[in-house]
Design a protein around this motif. Structure first.
Motif, mmCIF file in Angstrom:
data_model
loop_
_atom_site.group_PDB
_atom_site.id
_atom_site.type_symbol
_atom_site.label_atom_id
_atom_site.label_comp_id
_atom_site.label_asym_id
_atom_site.label_seq_id
_atom_site.Cartn_x
_atom_site.Cartn_y
_atom_site.Cartn_z
ATOM 1 N N THR A 97 38.326 47.088 43.875
ATOM 2 C CA THR A 97 39.196 47.935 43.042
ATOM 3 C C THR A 97 40.670 47.778 43.420
ATOM 4 O OG1 THR A 97 38.719 49.749 44.516
ATOM 5 C CG2 THR A 97 37.514 49.728 42.433
ATOM 6 N N SER A 98 40.926 47.348 44.675
ATOM 7 C CA SER A 98 42.316 47.254 45.142
ATOM 8 C C SER A 98 43.133 46.252 44.321
ATOM 9 C CB SER A 98 42.358 46.879 46.617
ATOM 10 O OG SER A 98 41.778 45.625 46.802
ATOM 11 N N PHE A 99 42.460 45.294 43.642
ATOM 12 C CA PHE A 99 43.175 44.293 42.843
ATOM 13 C C PHE A 99 44.031 44.953 41.752
ATOM 14 C CE2 PHE A 99 39.802 40.721 43.494
ATOM 15 C CZ PHE A 99 40.168 40.650 44.818
ATOM 16 N N PHE A 100 43.461 46.001 41.118
ATOM 17 C CA PHE A 100 44.228 46.624 40.025
ATOM 18 C C PHE A 100 44.747 48.007 40.387
ATOM 19 C CE2 PHE A 100 41.038 49.679 38.586
ATOM 20 C CZ PHE A 100 39.853 49.107 39.031
ATOM 21 N N ILE A 101 44.064 48.669 41.339
ATOM 22 C CA ILE A 101 44.436 50.050 41.666
ATOM 23 C C ILE A 101 45.818 50.125 42.322
ATOM 24 C CG2 ILE A 101 43.723 50.873 43.963
ATOM 25 C CD1 ILE A 101 41.603 52.533 42.461
ATOM 26 N N ASN A 102 46.219 49.047 43.005
ATOM 27 C CA ASN A 102 47.545 49.007 43.633
ATOM 28 C C ASN A 102 48.646 49.023 42.584
ATOM 29 O OD1 ASN A 102 46.379 48.842 46.087
ATOM 30 N ND2 ASN A 102 46.692 46.656 46.384
ATOM 31 N N ILE A 103 48.296 48.601 41.371
ATOM 32 C CA ILE A 103 49.294 48.543 40.294
ATOM 33 C C ILE A 103 49.231 49.800 39.429
ATOM 34 C CG2 ILE A 103 50.015 47.228 38.237
ATOM 35 C CD1 ILE A 103 48.508 44.830 39.808
ATOM 36 N N ASN A 113 54.567 47.657 31.300
ATOM 37 C CA ASN A 113 54.291 46.335 31.887
ATOM 38 C C ASN A 113 53.187 46.411 32.925
ATOM 39 O OD1 ASN A 113 56.108 45.009 30.370
ATOM 40 N ND2 ASN A 113 57.694 44.853 31.954
ATOM 41 N N LYS A 114 53.281 47.425 33.791
ATOM 42 C CA LYS A 114 52.255 47.598 34.840
ATOM 43 C C LYS A 114 50.911 47.943 34.219
ATOM 44 C CE LYS A 114 54.859 48.685 38.964
ATOM 45 N NZ LYS A 114 55.178 49.669 39.986
ATOM 46 N N TYR A 115 50.954 48.738 33.167
ATOM 47 C CA TYR A 115 49.711 49.133 32.477
ATOM 48 C C TYR A 115 49.024 47.887 31.900
ATOM 49 C CZ TYR A 115 46.684 52.390 29.986
ATOM 50 O OH TYR A 115 45.600 53.103 29.554
ATOM 51 N N ILE A 116 49.834 47.027 31.270
ATOM 52 C CA ILE A 116 49.287 45.791 30.687
ATOM 53 C C ILE A 116 48.756 44.878 31.799
ATOM 54 C CG2 ILE A 116 49.906 43.661 29.421
ATOM 55 C CD1 ILE A 116 51.921 45.431 27.834
ATOM 56 N N HIS A 117 49.523 44.777 32.877
ATOM 57 C CA HIS A 117 49.129 43.938 34.016
ATOM 58 C C HIS A 117 47.766 44.384 34.579
ATOM 59 C CE1 HIS A 117 50.416 42.382 38.281
ATOM 60 N NE2 HIS A 117 49.265 41.886 37.900
ATOM 61 N N ALA A 118 47.643 45.686 34.878
ATOM 62 C CA ALA A 118 46.396 46.207 35.465
ATOM 63 C C ALA A 118 45.230 46.061 34.483
ATOM 64 C CB ALA A 118 46.580 47.667 35.865
ATOM 65 N N THR A 119 45.505 46.305 33.183
ATOM 66 C CA THR A 119 44.438 46.174 32.175
ATOM 67 C C THR A 119 43.991 44.719 32.064
ATOM 68 O OG1 THR A 119 45.523 47.953 30.979
ATOM 69 C CG2 THR A 119 43.789 46.803 29.811
ATOM 70 N N HIS A 120 44.961 43.801 32.148
ATOM 71 C CA HIS A 120 44.626 42.371 32.099
ATOM 72 C C HIS A 120 43.703 42.008 33.266
ATOM 73 C CE1 HIS A 120 46.215 37.966 31.952
ATOM 74 N NE2 HIS A 120 44.962 38.057 31.607
ATOM 75 N N ILE A 121 44.037 42.528 34.469
ATOM 76 C CA ILE A 121 43.200 42.212 35.648
ATOM 77 C C ILE A 121 41.769 42.692 35.428
ATOM 78 C CG2 ILE A 121 42.835 42.658 38.121
ATOM 79 C CD1 ILE A 121 45.867 42.948 38.403
ATOM 80 N N ALA A 139 47.044 36.357 44.851
ATOM 81 C CA ALA A 139 46.506 35.505 43.780
ATOM 82 C C ALA A 139 45.599 36.313 42.847
ATOM 83 C CB ALA A 139 45.738 34.339 44.389
ATOM 84 N N ALA A 140 44.767 37.177 43.432
ATOM 85 C CA ALA A 140 43.837 37.959 42.612
ATOM 86 C C ALA A 140 44.570 38.894 41.661
ATOM 87 C CB ALA A 140 42.894 38.744 43.511
ATOM 88 N N SER A 141 45.685 39.457 42.123
ATOM 89 C CA SER A 141 46.419 40.403 41.278
ATOM 90 C C SER A 141 47.359 39.727 40.292
ATOM 91 C CB SER A 141 47.243 41.359 42.146
ATOM 92 O OG SER A 141 46.399 42.179 42.884
ATOM 93 N N ASN A 142 47.919 38.567 40.670
ATOM 94 C CA ASN A 142 48.988 37.994 39.846
ATOM 95 C C ASN A 142 48.666 36.684 39.145
ATOM 96 O OD1 ASN A 142 51.071 40.005 40.542
ATOM 97 N ND2 ASN A 142 50.675 39.234 42.594
ATOM 98 N N LYS A 201 53.664 28.176 34.941
ATOM 99 C CA LYS A 201 54.544 29.370 35.024
ATOM 100 C C LYS A 201 53.816 30.632 34.551
ATOM 101 C CE LYS A 201 58.244 26.878 36.121
ATOM 102 N NZ LYS A 201 58.598 26.799 37.501
ATOM 103 N N LEU A 202 52.533 30.718 34.900
ATOM 104 C CA LEU A 202 51.765 31.904 34.527
ATOM 105 C C LEU A 202 51.480 32.738 35.773
ATOM 106 C CD1 LEU A 202 49.149 30.323 32.067
ATOM 107 C CD2 LEU A 202 51.000 31.852 31.447
ATOM 108 N N SER A 203 52.304 33.734 35.980
ATOM 109 C CA SER A 203 52.095 34.639 37.119
ATOM 110 C C SER A 203 52.867 35.919 36.857
ATOM 111 C CB SER A 203 52.576 33.987 38.414
ATOM 112 O OG SER A 203 52.532 34.916 39.462
ATOM 113 N N TYR A 204 52.291 37.036 37.293
ATOM 114 C CA TYR A 204 52.993 38.312 37.088
ATOM 115 C C TYR A 204 54.164 38.469 38.050
ATOM 116 C CZ TYR A 204 49.750 40.066 33.625
ATOM 117 O OH TYR A 204 49.025 40.235 32.471
ATOM 118 N N LYS A 205 54.047 37.817 39.236
ATOM 119 C CA LYS A 205 55.152 37.872 40.204
ATOM 120 C C LYS A 205 55.510 36.457 40.601
ATOM 121 C CE LYS A 205 54.470 42.336 42.338
ATOM 122 N NZ LYS A 205 53.757 43.004 43.408
ATOM 123 N N GLY A 206 56.783 36.179 40.753
ATOM 124 C CA GLY A 206 57.220 34.822 41.081
ATOM 125 C C GLY A 206 56.951 34.399 42.492
#
Lengths: 366, 76
Positions: free
Chosen positions: A27-33, A179-187, A330-333, B71-76
């Motif tokens: 859960t830490s992959f998305f919960i941190n965001i 942005n964070k909402y979209i990021h976490a939902t994407h994960i 890597a897992a989060s981004n 260039k696909l990453s949420y953080k650089g």
């Protein structure tokens, strides 16, 4: 089909449930965001993945009795199909190694601190090799028991942790940026929910017809999502936004429970649950990897390859990331993009080709 | 390190007797070649790891490709 074993609807349902319940370890992959808005993120992810699940079932409906690798051969042709199947093989292999690595590191970080991770991983893989060699029936048989036990464990943990919970931790809602909402939902959509693509490898082994298989799959998915919601609810209720400080927040929240002088260190219950779940997920992924390998090379049997592939998975899991920080980053981004390609874009391409062929057939018959 | 190497060699013997040997009776040449290749690859990697050689990770390479080339990453 290489493995002729047939599994019951209940075995299939609880395997899907167990697979998704095992997400509680990562859960830490998305919960941190998403922090205290994580429950909304899970719900959004679960809604967004539904059309993808229907897409998977639409693809498999066109090729009854065929698994993902066989479908690739039939849709893309022999050589391009094998090439795409090799992508999937690498994907399943990586997933197995990541899950096995996570399992080893979890046990090492929590209750077997002095035992080297490599020893723990080897012990787990020996058990996995035994299960996979015995076929799909053994791989999925115990999931019924595991899932019921784990659901009961999650509910019990939630009740016990209620004394530590603070409902104020959930407000204000929708505080994180879009942005964070979209990021976490994407994960959450791409990684734990999208990973259910592995079930396209075992659906032909289910004894039920297409409609019932779909129904059982969706029930299993629902159990998995509800379990995840219950775990994240407890994590947020206990820790609030400080949840981002922990890698295994579920385990840490149970650590705080004390029932008088007699019942302390109840976290062992949570640890047991997480180990069982990760083990069942690793076994299934390992089985799928071996089957995919055997099918790509048109082998007569898969059993002889289990030990060798198991050794490769062990090496890869010990070597996949040089540090836990790199893995977390890597897992989060980065992983959500690669996972989206494997879980959503490639199946979408398959569907597109199926539909184009269907249209072509219709126009030629007219 | 000796124990680890012995353990890996034990696995190699196990693969030979349990998996490769029965294939000889079935006369499946293709399967023997594929399994021998996979087993040899796995044993070699395991031995290299046991001797302390740092193996490159395909996943880290893929991550770099996705992040730096696509260039696909949420953080650089």
């Amino acid at each position: 089909m290489i493995d002729k074993a047939k599994i019951s609807g209940a075995q299939f349902l609880f395997t899907v449930a167990c697979y998704l319940q095992s997400t509680t370890l990562i859960t830490s992959f998305f919960i941190n965001i998403s922090l205290h808005d994580s429950l909304f993120v899970i719900l959004t992810g679960a809604i967004l993945i539904l059309p993808i699940l229907f897409m998977y079932f639409y693809i498999i409906k066109w090729f009854p009795g065929k698994n993902l690798i066989q479908v690739n051969d039939l849709v893309f042709g022999k050589i391009p199909g094998k090439l795409i199947s090799c992508f999937y093989l690498f994907f399943f292999f990586t997933l197995s190694s990541l899950t096995l690595g996570d399992l080893g590191r979890f046990v090492n970080n929590t209750f077997m601190i002095k035992t080297p991770v490599s020893v723990l991983i080897i012990v787990f893989i020996i058990l996995c090799v035994w299960a996979v060699r015995n076929g799909l029936n053994v791989v999925t048989r115990y999931n019924i028991f595991f899932s019921i036990l784990i659901t009961a464990g999650i509910i019990l943990d939630d009740i016990l942790a209620s004394s530590l919970s603070n409902m104020q931790n959930f407000i204000p809602i929708f505080e994180i940026s879009l942005n964070k909402y979209i990021h976490a939902t994407h994960i959450i959509t791409a990684i734990p929910f999208g990973d259910v693509i592995v079930f396209l490898m075992i659906i032909p082994n289910v004894k039920l017809d297409h409609k019932k298989t779909k129904k059982y799959f969706l029930i299993g998915f629902f159990i998995g999502v509800v379990s995840l919601l219950l775990v994240v609810f407890r994590e947020v209720a206990v820790f609030g936004d400080s949840i981002s400080l922990f890698t295994f927040a579920s385990y840490e929240s149970i650590k705080l429970i004390k029932l008088g002088a007699a019942f302390t260190r109840l976290e062992i219950l949570s640890a047991l649950i997480l180990v069982i779940l990760s083990f069942s997920k690793t076994v299934l992924l390992f089985y799928v990897t071996v089957i995919a390998f055997a099918q790509i090379f048109n082998l007569k049997s898969f059993k002889a390859y289990v030990l060798s592939i198991g050794l490769l998975i062990t090496i890869y899991s010990l070597n996949i990331y040089s540090s836990a920080t790199k893995h977390g980053f890597a897992a989060s981004n980065i992983h959500p993009f690669f996972w989206t390609f494997m879980n959503i874009i490639l199946p979408f391409l398959t569907l597109l080709i199926i539909l184009l062929r269907k249209l072509n057939k219709r126009s030629t018959s007219k | 390190m000796i124990i680890i190497v012995l353990f890996i060699l034990l696995i190699a013997v196990l693969i030979y007797y349990q998996d490769i040997s029965p294939m000889k009776y079935n006369k499946s040449k293709k399967e023997i070649i594929i399994l021998s290749f996979v087993a040899f690859f796995a044993i070699s990697l395991a031995l290299l790891m046991a001797f302390g050689v740092k193996l490159p990770s395909p996943m880290e390479g893929l991550d770099s490709f996705v992040k730096d080339v696509l260039k696909l990453s949420y953080k650089g």
